[in-house]
Design an enzyme around this catalytic site. Structure first.
Site, short mmCIF file in Angstrom:
data_model
loop_
_atom_site.label_atom_id
_atom_site.label_comp_id
_atom_site.label_asym_id
_atom_site.label_seq_id
_atom_site.Cartn_x
_atom_site.Cartn_y
_atom_site.Cartn_z
N TYR A 1 -37.33 1.69 -67.13
CA TYR A 1 -37.95 1.83 -68.46
C TYR A 1 -37.97 3.28 -68.92
O TYR A 1 -37.55 3.60 -70.04
CB TYR A 1 -39.38 1.27 -68.40
CG TYR A 1 -40.10 1.19 -69.72
CD1 TYR A 1 -41.10 2.11 -70.06
CD2 TYR A 1 -39.80 0.19 -70.64
CE1 TYR A 1 -41.77 2.03 -71.27
CE2 TYR A 1 -40.47 0.11 -71.86
CZ TYR A 1 -41.46 1.02 -72.16
OH TYR A 1 -42.12 0.94 -73.36
N THR B 1 -50.17 -5.43 -75.90
CA THR B 1 -49.26 -6.42 -76.50
C THR B 1 -48.83 -7.38 -75.39
O THR B 1 -49.08 -7.12 -74.22
CB THR B 1 -47.97 -5.75 -77.04
OG1 THR B 1 -47.17 -5.32 -75.92
CG2 THR B 1 -48.28 -4.57 -77.94
N LYS C 1 -36.01 4.90 -72.16
CA LYS C 1 -36.71 5.51 -73.29
C LYS C 1 -36.30 6.97 -73.47
O LYS C 1 -36.21 7.48 -74.60
CB LYS C 1 -38.23 5.38 -73.14
CG LYS C 1 -38.73 3.93 -73.25
CD LYS C 1 -38.39 3.28 -74.58
CE LYS C 1 -39.15 1.98 -74.77
NZ LYS C 1 -38.88 1.33 -76.07
N THR D 1 -47.11 -5.60 -72.54
CA THR D 1 -47.90 -4.77 -71.63
C THR D 1 -49.09 -5.54 -71.04
O THR D 1 -49.91 -4.97 -70.32
CB THR D 1 -48.46 -3.53 -72.36
OG1 THR D 1 -49.27 -3.97 -73.46
CG2 THR D 1 -47.34 -2.64 -72.87
#
Lengths: 261, 253
Positions: B157, B191, B161, B194
Site C-alpha cells: 500500500y 470507511t 501511494k 479501513t
C-alpha cells in the site's frame, strides 16, 4: 445541498488579518470579509489600511465591523496588547491570518544582524506571538478556531540572496507544526500557506533585480505561470472555513507547480 | 464526429461504490455530472441512486486491477455515451494489511495496478485527442499519508501511494498549464476499506491518541477535492495536500 450555500462562508466569525494594506493580506481581508467574517485589519501602512477600508465601505455590514489597527509587528513585545485591543473593539477571535512579511534580497556576505533579525521578527516571531495570543481564553472565541500563516516556497527550497527570508519561512513552518499540536485540544487549527511567486508589491521588489531573460526563466519554472494574490486568499479561506475542519499542522502549497519540478 | 463543445462534460470518479469514493460522488453530484466507476455493479448503482439527479449520472463497471485492458473499454464507453471528461478523481484503492512474508507478487501487482497504474492509464486515455477532445482540466488522486510514512503490514500500500504521488508530480509538470494535477493525502478515515483497522480495539485506541483532531470523516476529504477541482484552486498544481487531523505533524504518534 442548497445551491446558495457557500461552504467557505464565515458568518459570525472574527478574524485578525495582518499585512492587510496590500498584496496577499489585502486580498485575504477582502475575501474573508465578503465571506461573512468581521475583521480586525492590521498594518504599519496607515494609508494602505485606509484605502482598504474605503474599498470595502460600500459593502460594510453593520453586524460585521471592519476595524483597522496601525501597528509595526517588528515590535513583537507589543503584539499581545494589540490583540487585546482587537478583541476589545470587535469581540473574541476565531482566527488569525498573518500575511505581514518583509523580504530583503541580499548576498549573505552583506547580511547585517539587525537586518535579518527584523525579517525574523516580522515573519516568524510575530506569528508566534499571534499564535500565543490565540491560546488565551480572553482572546479565543472557543470554537471554529483557525490560524493561517503565510509562509513561502522559499521555506522549502533555496535561492541566492534569500538566506534570511528562507530561514524565516522554514522556521515558520516548523513552528506551526508544533503550535498545531499544542492548540489542537482547544480545537484551534494551525496551518501554513506557502505561495510561490505571486504578483504583489513584495514580489515586485524582487522583480526589479531581474532582466527580461531572468523574468522569463523564473516564470517558465512555474507550470501555471506567476500567481495572483486571490489565488492565495482562496486557499486561506478554504483553511479558515469549515472546509478545513480536519486540517492542521500542514503546509498548503499554492505555487503554480513550482515545487513539483 | 461531434464537436467537443457540444458534448457534456463529466467528472470521472473511480472507486465510487463505497467509502470516500461514494461520499465524493454523492457530494459532487450537486455540481457536476458524474461517471461512476467501481467493480461491483449493484453497489455502484446504489451510489448512483443516492446522487442528485441519478438519471444524469453514468455507471462504468470495471475492475481497475486489469490495467492492460482499460484502453479497450474506456474510450468506447465515452463514445457510446457521447461523454467527455473534464475532471478525474481517482478514489479506487486496495488495502490489505499483510506482513511482508504473506505478500505475493501477484497481489502486490494488483495493488500497484489499482492504486497507481490505473490512474496513469486513465489519464493517458483522457489526454488522447480523439478520445476526450482536450476536455480534461483537473485531476485529483486520493493518495494517503502512507505515501510519506511506513506502517507494519502496509508495504504494498505504501509503495503504491508513493508511486501515485510521484506520478501526480510528473503529470503536473507534463500536462500543465492546461491540466492541473494534485493529490489529497488523507489520514485515518473510517470507511469500509479501513473498517478492520477501526474494529481492532488496540488499533482504534492508538488512532484516537495519534490524531490531534481525532479521526476524520469522508466529507473532510470531499471538501478538499471539491476545492482542488474548483476555480478557487486555479493556481494549485503538483501539490500533495495533507488532510489528516494533524497526524503527520505529531511526533508522539
Amino acid at each position: 445541498m442548497d445551491a446558495a450555500f457557500n461552504p467557505l462562508q464565515l458568518h459570525g466569525r472574527h478574524f485578525l488579518v495582518t499585512g492587510a494594506s496590500s498584496g496577499i493580506g489585502r486580498s485575504t481581508a477582502l475575501l474573508l470579509y465578503r465571506l461573512g467574517a468581521r475583521l480586525s485589519v492590521v498594518d504599519r501602512d496607515e494609508q494602505g489600511l485606509a484605502s482598504l477600508c474605503a474599498e470595502l465601505s460600500p459593502e460594510l455590514r453593520e453586524a460585521d465591523p471592519l476595524v483597522p489597527h496601525i501597528a509595526d509587528l517588528s515590535d513583537t513585545a507589543a503584539i499581545e496588547g494589540l490583540v487585546a485591543r482587537c478583541v476589545a473593539a470587535n469581540g473574541l477571535l476565531h482566527g488569525v491570518v498573518h500575511c505581514a512579511g518583509i523580504q530583503a534580497i541580499a548576498p549573505v556576505r552583506t547580511l547585517k544582524i539587525d537586518g535579518w533579525r527584523k525579517i525574523l521578527a516580522v515573519n516568524t516571531e510575530a506569528a508566534l506571538m499571534l499564535g500565543k495570543s490565540m491560546s488565551s481564553k480572553k482572546v479565543y472565541a472557543g470554537e471554529n478556531g483557525s490560524i493561517v500563516f503565510i509562509s513561502s516556497v522559499m521555506g522549502m527550497v533555496g535561492s541566492v540572496g534569500a538566506v534570511a527570508y528562507s530561514m524565516s519561512k522554514a522556521a515558520l513552518d516548523g513552528m506551526a507544526r508544533s503550535l498545531s499540536l499544542e492548540l489542537a485540544p482547544r480545537r484551534i487549527r494551525v496551518n501554513c500557506v506557502a505561495p510561490g511567486y505571486v504578483r504583489t508589491p513584495l514580489f515586485e521588489q524582487t522583480e526589479t533585480l531581474w532582466d527580461d531573460a531572468t523574468k522569463k526563466a523564473v516564470e517558465d519554472l512555474h507550470p501555471l505561470g506567476f500567481g495572483q494574490p486571490e489565488d492565495v486568499a482562496n486557499a486561506v479561506a478554504f483553511l479558515a472555513a469549515d472546509t478545513g475542519r480536519w486540517i492542521t499542522g500542514s503546509v498548503l502549497v499554492v505555487d503554480g507547480g513550482y515545487l513539483a519540478r | 464526429m461531434p464537436q467537443q463543445t457540444e458534448l457534456p462534460g463529466y467528472v470521472l470518479i473511480t472507486g465510487a461504490s463505497s467509502g470516500i469514493g461514494r461520499e465524493m460522488a454523492i457530494s459532487l453530484s450537486a455540481h457536476y455530472r458524474l461517471i461512476l466507476n467501481g467493480r461491483d455493479a449493484e453497489r455502484l448503482q446504489a451510489t448512483q441512486a443516492a446522487c442528485r439527479s441519478p438519471e444524469r449520472q453514468l455507471c462504468w463497471v470495471r475492475d481497475l486491477a486489469d490495467v492492460g485492458t482499460l484502453s479497450e473499454t474506456l474510450p468506447p464507453f465515452l463514445e457510446q455515451n457521447g461523454a467527455t471528461v473534464t475532471g478525474f478523481v481517482h478514489c479506487a484503492a486496495m488495502l490489505d494489511v499483510l506482513p511482508l512474508r504473506s505478500i505475493t507478487i501477484g497481489h502486490a501487482q494488483d495493488v500497484m495496478n489499482t492504486n497507481a497504474l490505473a490512474a496513469m492509464e486513465i489519464t493517458r486515455l483522457l489526454m488522447r485527442k480523439n478520445v476526450n477532445h482536450k476536455a480534461l482540466k483537473s485531476i485529483v488522486f486520493i493518495s494517503s499519508i502512507a505515501s510519506q510514512f511506513g506502517a507494519k503490514g502496509f508495504t504494498a500500500y505504501c509503495a503504491s501511494k508513493a508511486a501515485l504521488d510521484g506520478l501526480m508530480k510528473a503529470l503536473a509538470v507534463e500536462l500543465g498549464p492546461e491540466v492541473r494535477v494534485n493529490s489529497v493525502l488523507p489520514g485515518g478515515v473510517r470507511t469500509p476499506m479501513t473498517q478492520a483497522m477501526f474494529d481492532d480495539p488496540v488499533t482504534a485506541e492508538r488512532l484516537t491518541k495519534d490524531y490531534p483532531l481525532g479521526v476524520g470523516l469522508p466529507s473532510d476529504i470531499t471538501s478538499a477535492v471539491a476545492f482542488l477541482m474548483s476555480e478557487q484552486a486555479r493556481w494549485i498544481t503538483g501539490h500533495q495536500m495533507v488532510v489528516d487531523g494533524g497526524r503527520s505533524a505529531n511526533i508522539s504518534a
